[in-house]
Design an enzyme around this catalytic site. Structure first.
Site, PDB file in Angstrom:
ATOM      1  N   ARG B   8      -0.182  -3.880  -3.635  1.00 18.29           N
ATOM      2  CA  ARG B   8      -0.594  -4.689  -2.474  1.00 18.29           C
ATOM      3  C   ARG B   8      -1.358  -5.934  -2.919  1.00 18.29           C
ATOM      4  NH1 ARG B   8      -6.146  -2.295   0.043  1.00 18.29           N
ATOM      5  NH2 ARG B   8      -6.745  -0.995  -1.703  1.00 18.29           N
ATOM      6  N   GLU B  56       1.554  -3.067  16.644  1.00 19.41           N
ATOM      7  CA  GLU B  56       2.608  -3.188  15.631  1.00 19.41           C
ATOM      8  C   GLU B  56       3.971  -3.523  16.224  1.00 19.41           C
ATOM      9  OE1 GLU B  56       0.456  -0.681  15.973  1.00 19.41           O
ATOM     10  OE2 GLU B  56      -0.877  -1.041  14.265  1.00 19.41           O
ATOM     11  N   PHE B  81       2.609   2.773  10.148  1.00 22.79           N
ATOM     12  CA  PHE B  81       2.650   2.105  11.452  1.00 22.79           C
ATOM     13  C   PHE B  81       3.848   1.150  11.549  1.00 22.79           C
ATOM     14  CE2 PHE B  81      -2.064   2.545  10.530  1.00 22.79           C
ATOM     15  CZ  PHE B  81      -2.120   3.824  11.054  1.00 22.79           C
TER      16      PHE B  81
END
Ligand SMILES: Cc1ncc(C[n+]2csc(CCOP(=O)(O)OP(=O)(O)O)c2C)c(N)n1
Ligand SMILES: [Mg+2]
Lengths: 278, 313
Positions: B8, B56, B81
Site C-alpha cells: 500500500r 463505497e 469494502f
C-alpha cells in the site's frame, strides 16, 4: 434522575473508560476515540435500561443492543464484562489470537454480543430485523442501536431509515454518536451530513436531540422514545470524541490509534481510581 | 526501495508518479486515505482528489462517471469494502461498460491482523475474477506494485489491484521485468512447480530453498496477473514438473488455486495441492500469528510440495 443514580452511572462510565484504555494499551491497536464518545450511552443502556440475563445471554425476552459502529467494540466489551457476561480479565486479551474478543464484535464468539458488526452501515438494518421480529412475535422487548455520524454516510443507513419508519418500528431506539469526526477529518469536511436532525425527521423518525454525556438527558430521551408510538426514535446525541481523556478529546488522530503504556497511565490518572500496576 | 515495504505504501508513491505523468489521473477514497495511502496524492494534487466519505457504492459509481468523461480514476478503500459492499457497482457501473477505473484495494487478506475477520478479505480475488472485462493484479512486493500501477494506467480498461497492509520483503530489483498478463518464472526446477501470488511469492522462494536441500528441485512462478491467467506458462510448467502447488493469502476456493485448477483440468491435469485459507474466516491476531495459524508459510508450501511429489505417477 436522582443524585444517587447519577453518581452510580458516572462511576460505572469511568470504570468502562478505564477498561477501554487498558484494553487498547494491552492490545496495541484499536479505536479509542469512538469508544470513549459512546461510553456514557453504553453505560446508561447496560446499567439502567436493557433487560438482560448474563447467565442466559440467549434469553428470548431480552432487550437487544446493536453496536452498528463496531469499531467501538471496547466500550461494548467493557460493559458486557462489568455486567458479568464474561470475566473482566478477558478484556486484556482483546484482539489477540487466543481471545474471543475480536477487533470488531463477533456474535458467534462473544456472549452478549447481539450482532457481528465492523463493516459500517450494516447494523441498523440488523436492528430493524430484530424489531420487526419482535412485532411479529408480539414480544415487548426493545431494540437499541448506536450508529456513528460518519457511518451515516453509508447508503444502507438510509435504506434502513426508510424501512424503520415504513414499518412503524416504535420498539426501535437508535442513538447517533454525533461527535463530528471520522477518520480523514471532521465530518463537515469529509462529507457533510447536515442538517442531521431534519434528515431523520424527513425520514419520519421521532428525533430527540440531547447531550450524549448527560445521563439525565440520555435516560429521559429513552423514556420519551418508549412512550412515542408509531415511529422509531433517533436520539441525536452530541458527543465529544475521546471524551474523558484530555489529550484524546476532539482529536482526529485518536480515532484508530492505541495509547502507549505511558499515554495509558496518563489517561488512567485523569480518569481517577487506582493506578494500574504492571 | 527498502528491505521491507508495504504494497500500500508503494501504491501511494506510485500514485504520485503516475499523477505527475498523467494529468487525467484522479483519485477517490472513502474515508480511509491515510490507511490506503492515497493521502499523499491528496496532499500533492488536492484538486484531483475526492473523498467520498464512508460510501463505497458511491465511490465506485462516481469513479465510473469520471472514467466515462475521460479521466483515469483510482478508487481506493479496503478490499473487503471495495469488493463486498460495492460488488454490484463494480460489476454493472464499471466492468459491464468497460470503464477505465482502477480499483486499488488495500488491507487484503489475513495480514490485516488485529481488526479481525470482519476486515480480512479472503474472497476478493474470487469475486473479482468472476467479473468479465476486469483485469486482476496481485503484486508480490513494493517494486512489483509500482510497476503494476504504471501498467494499470497504460492498460485501457478496468483493473482490480490487490494490496496489503504490513511491510513485506522486497524480492525484486528495479530491473524486474513486469508485464501485465505474464507469469514470471523466478526459479527453475523439474520436480514441482510452485505457483504463488502476492505475499506468498517470497514464501514460495523460501520453500524452494528448503526443498532443494532435500533434492526436490522446484520451479517458482509469480502469478501476479490472476486474470487474464497466463495459461501457457502454467501449463508449460505443469507438464514439465508433473506436479503443482499453488499458494495465496486467500481462500483456496476461487482464487489462484481455483484459476490454476481450472486451467490444468482442461489442458494438463497433474497432481495439485492448494495452499491458502481453507474455507474459513479469519480472526484477530498479529499478521505473523495468523499466517502461521492458517498455514500460509514456506513450511506449508514445502509440505504440500513433498506430498504432491509423492502423488506423481
Ligand atoms: C463499510 C466500511 N467502510 C469503512 C470502514 C473503515 N472505518 C472504520 S471507522 C470509520 C470512521 C467512522 O466514523 P464515525 O461513524 O463517525 O465513528 P466515530 O467517530 O464514532 O468513531 C471508518 C471509515 C468500515 N469499518 N466499514
Ligand atoms: Mg464520528
Amino acid at each position: 434522575m436522582d443524585e444517587e443514580t447519577r453518581k452510580y452511572l458516572e462511576e460505572k462510565a469511568r470504570t468502562l473508560r478505564r477498561h477501554i484504555i487498558r484494553m487498547l494499551a494491552e492490545a496495541g491497536s484499536g479505536h479509542p476515540g469512538g469508544s470513549l464518545s459512546a461510553a456514557d450511552i453504553v453505560t446508561a443502556l447496560y446499567f439502567r435500561v436493557l433487560r438482560l440475563d448474563p447467565r442466559n445471554p440467549a434469553w428470548p425476552e431480552r432487550d437487544r443492543f446493536v453496536l452498528s459502529k463496531g469499531h467501538a467494540a471496547p466500550a461494548l466489551y467493557a460493559a458486557l464484562a462489568e455486567r458479568g457476561f464474561f470475566p473482566v480479565e478477558d478484556l486484556w486479551g482483546l484482539r489477540k489470537l487466543s481471545s474471543h474478543l475480536q477487533g470488531h464484535p463477533d456474535m458467534r464468539k462473544t456472549p452478549g454480543v447481539e450482532a457481528s458488526t465492523g463493516s459500517l452501515g450494516q447494523g441498523l438494518a440488523m436492528a430493524n430485523g430484530m424489531a420487526l421480529a419482535g412485532k411479529l412475535d408480539r414480544k415487548d422487548y426493545r431494540v437499541y442501536a448506536l450508529i456513528g455520524d460518519g457511518e451515516m454516510e453509508e447508503g444502507e443507513i438510509w435504506e434502513a431509515a426508510m424501512a424503520a419508519s415504513h414499518y412503524r418500528l416504535d420498539n426501535l431506539t437508535v442513538f447517533l454518536d454525533y461527535n463530528g469526526l471520522q477518520i480523514d477529518g471532521p465530518t463537515s469536511q469529509v462529507m457533510s451530513t447536515e442538517p442531521v436532525e431534519e434528515k431523520w425527521r424527513s425520514f419520519r423518525w421521532n428525533v430527540i436531540p440531547i447531550d450524549g454525556h448527560d445521563f439525565g438527558q440520555i435516560l429521559t430521551a429513552i423514556e420519551q422514545a418508549r412512550e412515542h408510538l408509531g415511529q422509531p426514535t433517533m436520539i441525536v446525541a452530541r458527543t465529544i470524541k475521546g471524551k474523558g481523556v484530555s489529550f484524546m478529546e476532539n482529536a482526529v488522530g485518536w480515532h484508530g490509534n492505541a495509547p502507549t503504556r505511558e499515554q495509558a497511565q496518563k489517561a488512567l490518572a485523569e480518569l481517577g481510581g487506582e493506578p494500574v500496576s504492571e | 526501495m527498502g528491505k521491507n515495504v508495504a504494497t500500500r505504501d508503494a501504491y501511494g508513491e506510485a500514485l504520485l508518479e503516475v499523477g505527475a505523468a498523467y494529468p487525467e489521473v484522479v483519485v477517490l477514497d472513502a474515508d480511509l486515505s491515510k490507511s490506503t495511502k492515497t493521502a499523499k496524492f491528496a496532499e500533492r494534487y488536492p484538486e484531483r482528489f475526492f473523498n467520498m466519505g464512508i460510501a463505497e457504492q458511491n465511490l465506485m459509481g462516481t469513479a465510473a462517471g469520471l472514467a466515462a468523461a475521460g479521466k483515469i480514476p483510482f478508487a481506493s478503500t479496503f478490499a473487503i469494502f471495495a469488493t463486498g459492499r460495492a460488488f454490484e457497482q463494480i460489476r454493472n457501473s464499471i466492468a459491464y461498460p468497460h470503464l477505465n477505473v482502477k480499483i486499488a484495494a488495500t488491507h487484503a487478506g489475513l495480514t490485516v491482523g488485529e481488526d479481525g475477520g470482519s476486515h480480512q478479505a479472503t474472497e476478493d480475488i474470487a469475486i473479482m475474477r468472476a467479473i468479465p472485462n476486469l483485469t486482476v493484479l496481485v503484486p508480490a512486493d513494493g517494486v512489483e506494485t509500482k510497476k503494476a500501477v504504471w501498467a494499470a494506467v497504460r492498460h485501457q480498461g478496468p483493473v482490480y489491484l490487490r494490496l496489503g497492509r504490513p511491510a513485506v520483503p522486497v524480492i525484486f530489483g528495479e530491473d524486474y521485468d513486469f508485464a501485465l498478463g505474464r507469469a514470471a518464472v523466478l526459479r527453475e526446477g523439474d520436480k514441482v512447480a510452485l505457483l504463488a501470488t502476492g505475499i506468498m511469492v517470497s514464501e514460495a522462494l523460501k520453500a524452494a530453498d528448503l526443498l532443494a536441500g532435500e533434492g526436490i528441485e522446484a520451479s517458482v512462478i509469480n502469478v501476479s496477473t490472476i486474470k487474464p491467467l497466463d495459461v501457457e506458462t502454467v501449463v508449460t510448467f505443469a507438464r514439465r514438473c508433473g506436479a503443482v502447488v499453488t499458494a495465496e493469502e486467500h481462500n483456496i476456493l476461487g482464487g489462484l488455486g481455483g484459476a490454476v485448477a481450472e486451467a490444468l483440468a482442461e489442458n494438463c491435469p497433474v497432481p495439485m495441492v492448494r495452499v491458502g485459507v481453507r474455507d474459513v474466516f479469519g480472526r484477530s491476531g498479529t499478521p505473523e500469528e495468523l499466517l502461521q495459524a492458517y498455514g500460509l508459510t514456506a513450511d506449508s508450501i514445502a509440505g504440500a510440495a513433498r506430498a504432491v511429489v509423492r502423488r506423481k505417477g
